[in-house]
Design a protein around this motif. Structure first.
Motif, PDB file in Angstrom:
ATOM      1  N   LYS A   1     -11.335 -18.714 -15.680  1.00 35.38           N
ATOM      2  CA  LYS A   1     -11.305 -18.630 -16.753  1.00 35.38           C
ATOM      3  C   LYS A   1     -10.186 -19.621 -16.839  1.00 35.38           C
ATOM      4  O   LYS A   1      -8.955 -18.471 -18.021  1.00 35.38           O
ATOM      5  CB  LYS A   1     -11.279 -17.136 -17.607  1.00 35.38           C
ATOM      6  CG  LYS A   1     -12.846 -16.149 -16.995  1.00 35.38           C
ATOM      7  CD  LYS A   1     -12.337 -14.429 -17.685  1.00 35.38           C
ATOM      8  CE  LYS A   1     -13.674 -13.844 -17.906  1.00 35.38           C
ATOM      9  NZ  LYS A   1     -13.719 -13.448 -16.085  1.00 35.38           N
TER      10      LYS A   1
ATOM     11  N   SER B   1     -15.026 -13.194 -21.000  1.00 35.36           N
ATOM     12  CA  SER B   1     -15.848 -14.149 -20.680  1.00 35.36           C
ATOM     13  C   SER B   1     -17.441 -14.338 -21.612  1.00 35.36           C
ATOM     14  O   SER B   1     -18.332 -15.298 -20.678  1.00 35.36           O
ATOM     15  CB  SER B   1     -16.819 -13.012 -20.061  1.00 35.36           C
ATOM     16  OG  SER B   1     -17.242 -12.146 -19.540  1.00 35.36           O
TER      17      SER B   1
ATOM     18  N   LYS C   1     -15.075 -22.230 -15.784  1.00 30.59           N
ATOM     19  CA  LYS C   1     -15.844 -20.510 -15.737  1.00 30.59           C
ATOM     20  C   LYS C   1     -15.683 -19.325 -14.692  1.00 30.59           C
ATOM     21  O   LYS C   1     -15.520 -18.785 -15.335  1.00 30.59           O
ATOM     22  CB  LYS C   1     -17.123 -21.035 -16.450  1.00 30.59           C
ATOM     23  CG  LYS C   1     -17.049 -21.406 -17.539  1.00 30.59           C
ATOM     24  CD  LYS C   1     -18.649 -21.336 -17.965  1.00 30.59           C
ATOM     25  CE  LYS C   1     -19.573 -22.343 -19.409  1.00 30.59           C
ATOM     26  NZ  LYS C   1     -20.221 -22.981 -19.860  1.00 30.59           N
TER      27      LYS C   1
END
Lengths: 115, 116
Positions: free
Chosen positions: A70, A28, A67
């Motif tokens: 991911k 992350s 994001k």
């Protein structure tokens, strides 16, 4: 488990098709995302560079970043035989220290566009 | 503007030998990174040089070493070559700017090393 996963293909499409290439990642801390194109026995060529979630368009290419999931994608519209190459996703962490800017690559997806 | 150049293009060595690969960075770039790309794989980060000092290293043994010169060109040295060192070695240069959002890496054509 690799930090960056990419389907190796090969992916074969007819000329004019829309191509979708994808990568998933587990770290992350990755904040910057790139797509490189690599022709056989050549060095990678930067296609797209983005650092925010959402879409970025450049000609026939669109880079998409999610994001929260991911997951990143590269779309190629109106694909041409000259697009036949290996496409590498790459990413890196944020940080002001240049030593933290090493790229982590996927294994690459080989694309073949048939005339 | 000249891009990243590397020499030689191809190299054949035998196991146990030493090799030196060279890279000239793109004009205006002060940071050079080296990557190893095995056949069918993505590039793997070896190390990075910034203003003549090693500034980050990947998971490679000490027999992989490097230098950066005042003109920002760089060398990669590999001692005691092993068969698994056969790969495409890529050099990438970047501006090394303070702003990470603009610090993008541009690659050279690579040196293909074959270890017999």
């Amino acid at each position: 488990q690799k930090e960056v996963e990419q389907d190796p293909g090969p992916l074969s499409v007819p000329e004019g098709a829309i191509v979708s290439l994808n990568c998933t990642y587990s770290n992350s801390a990755f904040q910057y995302f790139m797509w490189y194109r690599q022709y056989s026995r050549k060095g990678p060529e930067l296609l797209m560079y983005t650092y925010s979630s959402g879409n970025k368009e450049d000609g026939r290419f669109t880079a998409q970043v999610d994001k929260s999931s991911k997951y990143i994608s590269l779309f190629i519209r109106d694909s041409q035989p000259s697009d036949s190459a290996t496409y590498l996703c790459a990413m890196r962490v944020a940080g002001s220290h240049t030593g933290r800017r090493a790229l982590t690559f996927g294994s690459g997806t080989r694309l073949q566009v048939q005339p | 503007e000249t891009g990243v150049t590397q020499s030689p293009t191809h190299l054949i060595k035998t196991r146990g030998q030493q090799v030196t690969l060279r890279c000239s960075s793109q004009s205006g770039h002060n940071t050079v990174s080296w990557y190893q790309q095995a056949l069918g794989q993505g590039p793997q980060f070896i190390f990075q040089y910034y203003r003549e000092e090693e500034n980050g290293r990947g998971n490679f043994p000490p027999r992989f070493s490097g230098l950066q010169f005042p003109n920002y060109s760089s060398e990669l040295n590999v001692n005691a070559l092993e068969l698994d060192d056969s790969a495409l070695y890529l050099c990438a240069s970047s501006p090394g700017l303070a702003g990470p959002s603009t610090d993008t890496q541009y690659f050279g054509p690579g040196t293909r090393l074959t270890v017999l």
